[in-house]
Design an enzyme around this catalytic site. Structure first.
Site, short mmCIF file in Angstrom:
data_model
loop_
_atom_site.label_atom_id
_atom_site.label_comp_id
_atom_site.label_asym_id
_atom_site.label_seq_id
_atom_site.Cartn_x
_atom_site.Cartn_y
_atom_site.Cartn_z
N PRO A 94 0.82 -1.22 0.00
CA PRO A 94 0.00 0.00 0.00
C PRO A 94 0.85 1.27 0.00
CG PRO A 94 -0.60 -1.47 1.84
CD PRO A 94 0.67 -1.99 1.24
N GLU A 121 2.50 -7.90 8.77
CA GLU A 121 2.55 -6.43 8.86
C GLU A 121 3.45 -5.83 7.78
OE1 GLU A 121 0.24 -5.37 10.91
OE2 GLU A 121 0.10 -7.53 11.29
N ARG A 159 -2.23 -7.82 -21.09
CA ARG A 159 -3.02 -7.15 -22.13
C ARG A 159 -2.19 -6.15 -22.93
NH1 ARG A 159 -8.34 -7.81 -21.70
NH2 ARG A 159 -8.67 -5.89 -22.87
N ASP A 174 -9.71 0.32 -26.45
CA ASP A 174 -10.07 0.06 -25.07
C ASP A 174 -10.30 1.35 -24.29
OD1 ASP A 174 -10.54 -2.11 -23.55
OD2 ASP A 174 -8.45 -2.72 -23.37
N1 4GX Z 1 -1.63 -2.82 -3.13
N2 4GX Z 1 -1.08 -5.29 0.83
C1 4GX Z 1 1.15 -6.31 1.05
C2 4GX Z 1 2.05 -6.83 3.28
C3 4GX Z 1 3.15 -5.86 3.05
C4 4GX Z 1 3.20 -4.61 3.63
C5 4GX Z 1 4.28 -3.77 3.39
C6 4GX Z 1 5.18 -5.45 1.99
C7 4GX Z 1 5.26 -4.21 2.57
C8 4GX Z 1 -1.51 -3.92 -1.21
C9 4GX Z 1 -2.23 -2.94 -1.95
C10 4GX Z 1 -1.82 -4.34 0.15
C11 4GX Z 1 -1.31 -5.49 2.25
C12 4GX Z 1 -0.11 -6.19 0.23
C13 4GX Z 1 -0.02 -5.59 3.04
N3 4GX Z 1 4.14 -6.27 2.22
N4 4GX Z 1 -0.51 -4.32 -1.98
N5 4GX Z 1 0.87 -6.61 2.46
N6 4GX Z 1 -3.31 -2.27 -1.56
O1 4GX Z 1 -2.74 -3.82 0.72
O2 4GX Z 1 -0.59 -3.66 -3.15
#
Ligand code: 4GX
Length: 252
Positions: A94, A121, A159, A174
């Site tokens: 995120p 986490e 795609r 598209d």
């Molecule tokens: N878009 N998540 C990853 C664990 C995490 C946290 C920090 C690495 C660093 C998400 C999103 C997402 C939740 C995937 C936490 N891994 N990933 N995860 N929205 O929410 O890509």
């Protein structure tokens, strides 16, 4: 293009990767996806990948050493199309830059990729600092892991690979190709609950149909995503007729 995925849930990927467009791209050899279990790079009896966070607090953090061994182990495997001479390494999180059409195209041009799917986490910061080229997010909400984001990215990338999408111009025309939303689509039957298909689509007049679709795309964008019409590069790509229509809409 080869995409390598690192995850502790490799079994989540197979059914999706067998299906539909992505499945056909893989079958044709245009796209190669390798899914790898991070635990294969652990060195303890329990194949552990997480530990308690320094500084305390809840939850667990993925430890750096298996990631560093895995990413470096897989980095030798590149087809040579990468500018850096090794795959481009993407952490799904995120905290990343938001995935959009422009980012998908950019990544489709990066050559081979390694996608790091974290859980818990998060991952020890030193992984990002040493073996990650870029962090990508699929949106501002929190998931339980990077696996679904990786699949989203793989499908969007597939795609953009030449030869993957069947209909010659279905990507060309598209949604987002010109920065606008898609126009509405209709198929049989001609009337559904009293709602008829727009006459022009039955006319056989292809120029008129194209004009109607251009205007409907504009109308849909103005109604559902007016923010897109504020981008200069989108306005610059409007047809003369679209620009005139938008002018009209903005004056009323
Ligand atoms: N878009 N998540 C990853 C664990 C995490 C946290 C920090 C690495 C660093 C998400 C999103 C997402 C939740 C995937 C936490 N891994 N990933 N995860 N929205 O929410 O890509």
């Amino acid at each position: 293009m080869r995409v390598q995925v690192l995850t502790i849930f490799p079994e989540l990927f197979a059914p999706f990767l067998r299906t539909s467009l992505v499945g056909r791209a893989i079958e044709k050899g245009i796209l190669e996806v390798g899914v790898h279990d991070l635990r294969d790079w652990t060195e303890d009896r329990h194949r552990s990948v997480d530990d308690e966070p320094y500084g305390g607090g809840g939850g667990m953090v993925m430890t750096a050493p298996p990631w560093l061994r895995a990413v470096r182990g897989l980095s030798g495997e590149t087809s040579g199309e990468n500018p850096e001479g090794r795959p481009w390494r993407i952490l799904l999180s995120p905290q990343g830059a938001r995935l959009d059409d422009a980012k998908v195209r950019e990544l489709a041009g990066r050559g081979d990729l390694i996608l790091l799917c974290g859980r818990y986490e998060g991952i020890d910061e030193r992984v990002r600092a040493t073996v990650v080229d870029e962090e990508v997010s699929i949106g501002d909400y929190v998931l339980s892991g990077g696996e679904l984001p990786a699949l989203v990215l793989i499908e969007a990338l597939s795609r953009q690979i030449p030869g993957v999408v069947q209909l010659a111009d279905s990507v060309e025309q598209d949604s987002f190709r010109n920065g606008l939303l898609d126009h509405p689509h209709y198929t049989r039957p001609p009337v559904v609950e009293g709602l008829a298909v727009p006459e022009v689509l039955l006319s056989g007049n292809h120029a008129a149909i194209r004009r109607w679709r251009d205007l409907e795309a504009l109308r849909a964008t103005r109604e559902k995503r007016p923010d897109l019409l504020e981008r200069p590069e989108v306005r610059a790509r409007l047809t003369k007729e679209q620009a005139r229509a938008l002018d009209e809409m903005e004056r009323t």
